[in-house]
Enzyme design. Sequence first.
Site, PDB file in Angstrom:
ATOM      1  N   GLU A 279       0.855  -1.203  -0.046  1.00 44.23           N
ATOM      2  CA  GLU A 279      -0.061   0.053   0.127  1.00 44.23           C
ATOM      3  C   GLU A 279       0.787   1.311   0.027  1.00 44.23           C
ATOM      4  O   GLU A 279       1.324   1.626   1.055  1.00 44.23           O
ATOM      5  CB  GLU A 279      -0.946  -0.252   1.314  1.00 44.23           C
ATOM      6  CG  GLU A 279      -1.992   0.804   1.081  1.00 44.23           C
ATOM      7  CD  GLU A 279      -1.802   2.249   1.165  1.00 44.23           C
ATOM      8  OE1 GLU A 279      -1.799   3.018   0.398  1.00 44.23           O
ATOM      9  OE2 GLU A 279      -1.740   2.616   2.521  1.00 44.23           O
ATOM     10  N   CYS A 313      -2.368   8.891   2.934  1.00 39.43           N
ATOM     11  CA  CYS A 313      -2.019   8.345   1.543  1.00 39.43           C
ATOM     12  C   CYS A 313      -3.240   8.670   0.952  1.00 39.43           C
ATOM     13  O   CYS A 313      -3.244   8.677  -0.668  1.00 39.43           O
ATOM     14  CB  CYS A 313      -1.627   6.988   1.691  1.00 39.43           C
ATOM     15  SG  CYS A 313      -3.023   6.130   2.427  1.00 39.43           S
TER      16      CYS A 313
END
Length: 525
Positions: A279, A313
């Site tokens: 990720e 993010c």
Amino acid sequence: MTLIERHVKNRRARTLPGQGRMTAVAKQAFTILENLGVLRVRLESGDLPAQTPITGEVLGSVGCDTPPDARRKIDAAHQAFLKWRNVPPPRRGELVRLFGEELRAAKSDLGTLVTLEAGKIVSEGLGEVQEMIDICTYAAGLSRQLCGLTIATERPNHRMMETWHPLGVTGIISAFNFPVAVWAWNAALALVSGNSIVWKPSEKTPLTALACQALFERACKRFGDVPAGLASVLIGRKEIGEALVDHARVPLVSATGSTAMGRQVAPRLAARFARAILELGGNNAAVVCPSADLELSVRAIAFAAMGTAGQRCTTLRRLFVHDGVYDALVPRLKSVYSSVRVGDPREEGTLVGPLIDGGAFHAMLHTLDEARADGGEVWCGERVDTGCDDAYYVHPALVEMPAQSAVVRRETFAPILYVMRYQSFEEALRLHNDVPQGLASSVFTNDVRESEMFLSPSGSDCGIANVNIGPSGAEIGGAFGGEKETGGGRESGSDSWKAYMRRATNTINYGSELPLAQGVKFEIG
């Protein structure tokens, strides 16, 4: 014997909490650590500073693990796995449920520690712990639903099915911006799947990791017979992460961080045929269409672009606004940017806390200079003086760009929102997808055709695609992750549990004949 083998000592005071002179922030941190049980171990000086971005001061220092330490912990985790894999899944779920109870009891303390060490505002620090509680609840229920399929077979008197089994030691590498929640996503699912876990947290947030380990130990004591080494923490820098990635007894590493980090981790895992859940970076965008509810859009954009000081993010970094509503929306956004309160994240009313460190601040300044050179008009973005030279507070920046230049296509981990005009929805989709990253995305529209197009195969190419909400603030029930340079991994909900297990296809012949598939004949005798 506690599993926490790294110890903390305040560098400035050179004394234990309550003895001698200690700064207010350090005293608050140490009081919390003591409440959570971290300071029950022996104190010693260490070589990894734990720094608060609120004031820039070093709260204490943490002793680092060495590569041999890492190997010992991984070997112990492997031995624990050999026992834990035979524990029935619902019983594994009970341990995770108990951990959730410990988190509930310690929510205020752990949330405050997240604020002190990562600089998040109070509600976000508490929200991160709530996310941990939620994933524990989810995983405890999941422990009774690790289901395989029964598959139709072409052979008479045969049954074919799939079963799911524990995989082994799960390595977890997490980032500073979500110092506890992302670990919990992985840890909860890995544990109910029958795996042991070894966690390498960010070197910027070691204290929260030690606190989580202490809380997990409390749950283990209540649970009873937990194999030694089932969960451990590796404190250190890059070389400790490498030791985890390269160890032959770690069949899976879930790594959260930058795309640059993923480029180093993925080949090393692939070289030994280990699995990766990656990720990585996000350069998330939203499209504001002519039919959009502009009041709703402004609120959603503000949180998505400025929340966590732009250090998520899933932070909104690119905004495409239809030419017909641009002049109505953008001035309202500028007003919000001008009035948002930036400051100490512990204070009521603060919405934007500090950047994690000076490196993030200087990267933001350099990026804004590049944007200006490309014709961008920068609104806000200046440093906010709080009287702390080593703390880096900035006003979030809104940058009106004439085009999607190279600087826009590159993720900068800071509160910078690039705003661009578009004329047609097809143009907006093309620009939206024309970046290397593919994590999260949004469209603001009341036109059902535009919303459906955005969610279709020819729409957003991201792992997360939303309508009339921002790209950030995901719930634990959905699989989290993205495509392209985001890495392709999925964590948390949906069927993400399958990544932590190995699948076996089983065929059972309950007849007396031996028919072969595809009509193959092989007669002997």
